[in-house]
Design a protein around this motif. Sequence first.
Motif, mmCIF file in Angstrom:
data_model
loop_
_atom_site.group_PDB
_atom_site.id
_atom_site.type_symbol
_atom_site.label_atom_id
_atom_site.label_comp_id
_atom_site.label_asym_id
_atom_site.label_seq_id
_atom_site.Cartn_x
_atom_site.Cartn_y
_atom_site.Cartn_z
ATOM 1 N N SER A 67 -15.468 -33.813 8.361
ATOM 2 C CA SER A 67 -16.603 -33.387 7.539
ATOM 3 C C SER A 67 -17.873 -33.276 8.370
ATOM 4 O O SER A 67 -18.742 -32.456 8.073
ATOM 5 C CB SER A 67 -16.818 -34.362 6.381
ATOM 6 N N ASP A 68 -17.987 -34.106 9.413
ATOM 7 C CA ASP A 68 -19.131 -33.981 10.332
ATOM 8 C C ASP A 68 -18.978 -32.762 11.235
ATOM 9 O O ASP A 68 -19.963 -32.126 11.607
ATOM 10 C CB ASP A 68 -19.257 -35.244 11.195
ATOM 11 N N TYR A 69 -17.740 -32.427 11.574
ATOM 12 C CA TYR A 69 -17.504 -31.347 12.538
ATOM 13 C C TYR A 69 -17.470 -29.983 11.854
ATOM 14 O O TYR A 69 -18.133 -29.037 12.288
ATOM 15 C CB TYR A 69 -16.177 -31.588 13.269
ATOM 16 N N PHE A 70 -16.700 -29.866 10.768
ATOM 17 C CA PHE A 70 -16.541 -28.576 10.085
ATOM 18 C C PHE A 70 -17.417 -28.438 8.846
ATOM 19 O O PHE A 70 -17.558 -27.331 8.318
ATOM 20 C CB PHE A 70 -15.079 -28.373 9.682
ATOM 21 N N ASP A 197 -30.352 -22.596 12.131
ATOM 22 C CA ASP A 197 -30.417 -21.608 13.213
ATOM 23 C C ASP A 197 -29.866 -22.144 14.528
ATOM 24 O O ASP A 197 -29.262 -21.393 15.312
ATOM 25 C CB ASP A 197 -31.858 -21.128 13.411
ATOM 26 N N ASN A 198 -30.079 -23.415 14.791
ATOM 27 C CA ASN A 198 -29.669 -23.992 16.072
ATOM 28 C C ASN A 198 -28.287 -24.658 16.007
ATOM 29 O O ASN A 198 -27.874 -25.336 16.943
ATOM 30 C CB ASN A 198 -30.699 -25.019 16.538
ATOM 31 N N ILE A 199 -27.599 -24.494 14.875
ATOM 32 C CA ILE A 199 -26.284 -25.092 14.707
ATOM 33 C C ILE A 199 -25.239 -23.990 14.729
ATOM 34 O O ILE A 199 -25.249 -23.089 13.887
ATOM 35 C CB ILE A 199 -26.196 -25.871 13.381
ATOM 36 N N VAL A 200 -24.334 -24.049 15.698
ATOM 37 C CA VAL A 200 -23.287 -23.051 15.833
ATOM 38 C C VAL A 200 -22.089 -23.464 14.987
ATOM 39 O O VAL A 200 -21.535 -24.544 15.178
ATOM 40 C CB VAL A 200 -22.856 -22.881 17.308
ATOM 41 N N SER A 201 -21.717 -22.620 14.047
ATOM 42 C CA SER A 201 -20.572 -22.922 13.191
ATOM 43 C C SER A 201 -19.284 -22.893 14.003
ATOM 44 O O SER A 201 -19.044 -21.958 14.776
ATOM 45 C CB SER A 201 -20.476 -21.899 12.058
ATOM 46 N N PRO A 202 -18.428 -23.898 13.847
ATOM 47 C CA PRO A 202 -17.154 -23.905 14.585
ATOM 48 C C PRO A 202 -16.257 -22.732 14.192
ATOM 49 O O PRO A 202 -15.392 -22.321 14.957
ATOM 50 C CB PRO A 202 -16.530 -25.249 14.209
ATOM 51 N N TYR A 203 -16.459 -22.186 12.995
ATOM 52 C CA TYR A 203 -15.615 -21.081 12.544
ATOM 53 C C TYR A 203 -15.866 -19.799 13.344
ATOM 54 O O TYR A 203 -15.024 -18.910 13.389
ATOM 55 C CB TYR A 203 -15.839 -20.823 11.052
ATOM 56 N N VAL A 206 -13.340 -20.033 16.240
ATOM 57 C CA VAL A 206 -12.045 -20.535 15.828
ATOM 58 C C VAL A 206 -10.914 -20.105 16.769
ATOM 59 O O VAL A 206 -9.887 -20.785 16.869
ATOM 60 C CB VAL A 206 -11.747 -20.066 14.378
ATOM 61 N N LEU A 207 -11.103 -18.990 17.458
ATOM 62 C CA LEU A 207 -10.073 -18.529 18.398
ATOM 63 C C LEU A 207 -10.305 -19.047 19.811
ATOM 64 O O LEU A 207 -9.540 -18.737 20.721
ATOM 65 C CB LEU A 207 -10.020 -16.995 18.406
ATOM 66 N N SER A 208 -11.345 -19.812 19.991
ATOM 67 C CA SER A 208 -11.676 -20.334 21.321
ATOM 68 C C SER A 208 -10.936 -21.640 21.586
ATOM 69 O O SER A 208 -10.965 -22.566 20.770
ATOM 70 C CB SER A 208 -13.190 -20.564 21.431
ATOM 71 N N SER A 209 -10.279 -21.718 22.735
ATOM 72 C CA SER A 209 -9.574 -22.954 23.097
ATOM 73 C C SER A 209 -10.565 -24.099 23.307
ATOM 74 O O SER A 209 -10.246 -25.262 23.041
ATOM 75 C CB SER A 209 -8.743 -22.745 24.362
ATOM 76 N N GLU A 210 -11.779 -23.761 23.767
ATOM 77 C CA GLU A 210 -12.785 -24.794 23.995
ATOM 78 C C GLU A 210 -13.153 -25.497 22.681
ATOM 79 O O GLU A 210 -13.381 -26.705 22.654
ATOM 80 C CB GLU A 210 -14.033 -24.188 24.627
ATOM 81 N N MET A 211 -13.209 -24.710 21.594
ATOM 82 C CA MET A 211 -13.557 -25.295 20.305
ATOM 83 C C MET A 211 -12.496 -26.294 19.867
ATOM 84 O O MET A 211 -12.809 -27.386 19.400
ATOM 85 C CB MET A 211 -13.714 -24.194 19.254
ATOM 86 N N TRP A 212 -11.226 -25.949 20.030
ATOM 87 C CA TRP A 212 -10.155 -26.839 19.605
ATOM 88 C C TRP A 212 -10.049 -28.062 20.512
ATOM 89 O O TRP A 212 -9.711 -29.159 20.043
ATOM 90 C CB TRP A 212 -8.834 -26.086 19.570
ATOM 91 N N ILE A 213 -10.340 -27.897 21.788
ATOM 92 C CA ILE A 213 -10.378 -29.058 22.695
ATOM 93 C C ILE A 213 -11.508 -29.990 22.290
ATOM 94 O O ILE A 213 -11.344 -31.218 22.238
ATOM 95 C CB ILE A 213 -10.546 -28.596 24.161
ATOM 96 N N ASP A 214 -12.665 -29.396 21.971
ATOM 97 C CA ASP A 214 -13.804 -30.199 21.531
ATOM 98 C C ASP A 214 -13.485 -30.917 20.224
ATOM 99 O O ASP A 214 -13.830 -32.083 20.032
ATOM 100 C CB ASP A 214 -15.028 -29.294 21.351
ATOM 101 N N CYS A 215 -12.785 -30.215 19.329
ATOM 102 C CA CYS A 215 -12.383 -30.820 18.049
ATOM 103 C C CYS A 215 -11.411 -31.985 18.280
ATOM 104 O O CYS A 215 -11.502 -33.020 17.620
ATOM 105 C CB CYS A 215 -11.737 -29.754 17.166
#
Length: 555
Positions: A67-70, A197-203, A206-215
Amino acid sequence: MFKRWHFWVLFVGIFLVSFSYGLDAATHYTFQNYAVAAFQKSGQISTIGVVRGIVAAASQPAFAKLSDYFGRISVLVFSVLFWGIGNAIQATAKSVGAFSAGAVLYQFAFTGIIIICMILIADTTTLRARVLASWLPATPFLVTTWVGGNVAQSVMDGPGWRWGIGIFAIVVPAATIPLFASLTTAEVRAKRAGLLDNIVSPYRQVLSSEMWIDCFWACDILGLVLLAFVLGLILVPFTLAGGSAEVWRRASTIVPLVLGVVVALPAFIYWEAKGARHPLVPFRVLASRQVLSCIVIAILINTTWYTQGDYIYQTLLVSFGKDITTATRVMSIDSFVSVIIGVVHGFIVRRVRRLKWWVVAGAGFIVLAFVLLVRFRGGFESSDFIGFIAGEVMLGIGKGFLPYSTQCLIQAAVGHERTAVITGIYLASYSIGTALGNTIAGAIWINTMPGHMEKNLINYGVSNSTAIAGAAFADPFTWIATNPVGTPAREAINLSYRQVQRYLCGTGLGFSVLMLLITLLLANPYLTDTQSLGVEETDAEMVRREKEERGVDKA
């Protein structure tokens, strides 16, 4: 930007969701009893409870981190989806295994919805009002306690337990629509105001491997998996084996237990202490006596309750001779009382701003409740039933003072940025207590009840005692339909229930005394008009630590 009416809309949405899952909770356990009995596996009620407790314990910290991440909305969507699927599987199950699989998905959903409601309340209230606001999701019990019995009776007299479970696959998701609308509107308004504005949505990644590694690192996925293995490998064998020497000699019982204690538990501790970048269990925070005491209390609350509550429905029908409506209502009477006491207590806390001695008093009432339950554990006289009800009412008074007060104390002990995680850990502790309580109750019930039944049937001069004991143990609801109160067989089985309930309630009494002693270790902070006191770690310290961790991650 957000006016008072926005918060009212949010809380109305939380109330509607709570009412729908509260009605489900008031009837689901009844239907679950009949489902398991239909599969000739009544003794396995506690095993399903253990599995659900393990799932809840492992998923609550996960939902908090996700809930904090997504975001809160994403977790709510996920939970509603699994609610529908889980209930549908249970309603169409052809075996206890399939029913258990549906129960796992159902528990995922139930856990997710509850924790999101708790986090939203923590996000929008001050410490001073936190206890009162936390009771909002429980207020439907004032209605569902009484309505639930009629609903359960009508369903069992009509379409049956499958329909009773399946209908909530539609009702609960429909009830979440106002809450979805409230959260979505808030997000849109925040975007228009430039707050995101300064918060990048993880969605967007979603196709980035970096995002899933960070998750993976941010949500401590490996820690969650290890926690599930620890709880499953240790608790399930105890329930399945009970006290049977023959079962304990089997490799299928010993090997999982050894793996849980020798491999999974040390691996989990090592990973959380040394490997996890954002640990599921922040040991620095848990080193606090206040935080640790609150977690132990949370574990003991449910361990204590489930020692007497796991087989309470069967006991009410068999040992007290009550009907479905009465038994379903009585199962919830402690929740009904706890809501009344809790709401009144919440208003008082807004004035006095102290909690410790309310928590101590709550534990004291629970001790007194178990003293009564040890004495009144069955019988067909009105005095026996009144004594039992008095014990359940005392439990309700204790629960009115204890759980949310302790939750507020643990939330007050950390910075606001840790509120979701510490709430997840606290609620996970409840679930661990649920699993422990179910394990203990199941071990006592499965190991002692069949023997007591057979022995008492022989003493009452009933022939074919082994077969009768087996039938009464496997499906007590069908058995009592042909063995009315007053017959020798029924009297023998009633005595067996009273004997085993004494073991269960005596065990609960021991745990409740331990809980009372733990409550004396709590600090008694003054509750301010802020969201947290940050006693263990201030927000500034947290920001500095998070920056240091991000620097390590990038390196």
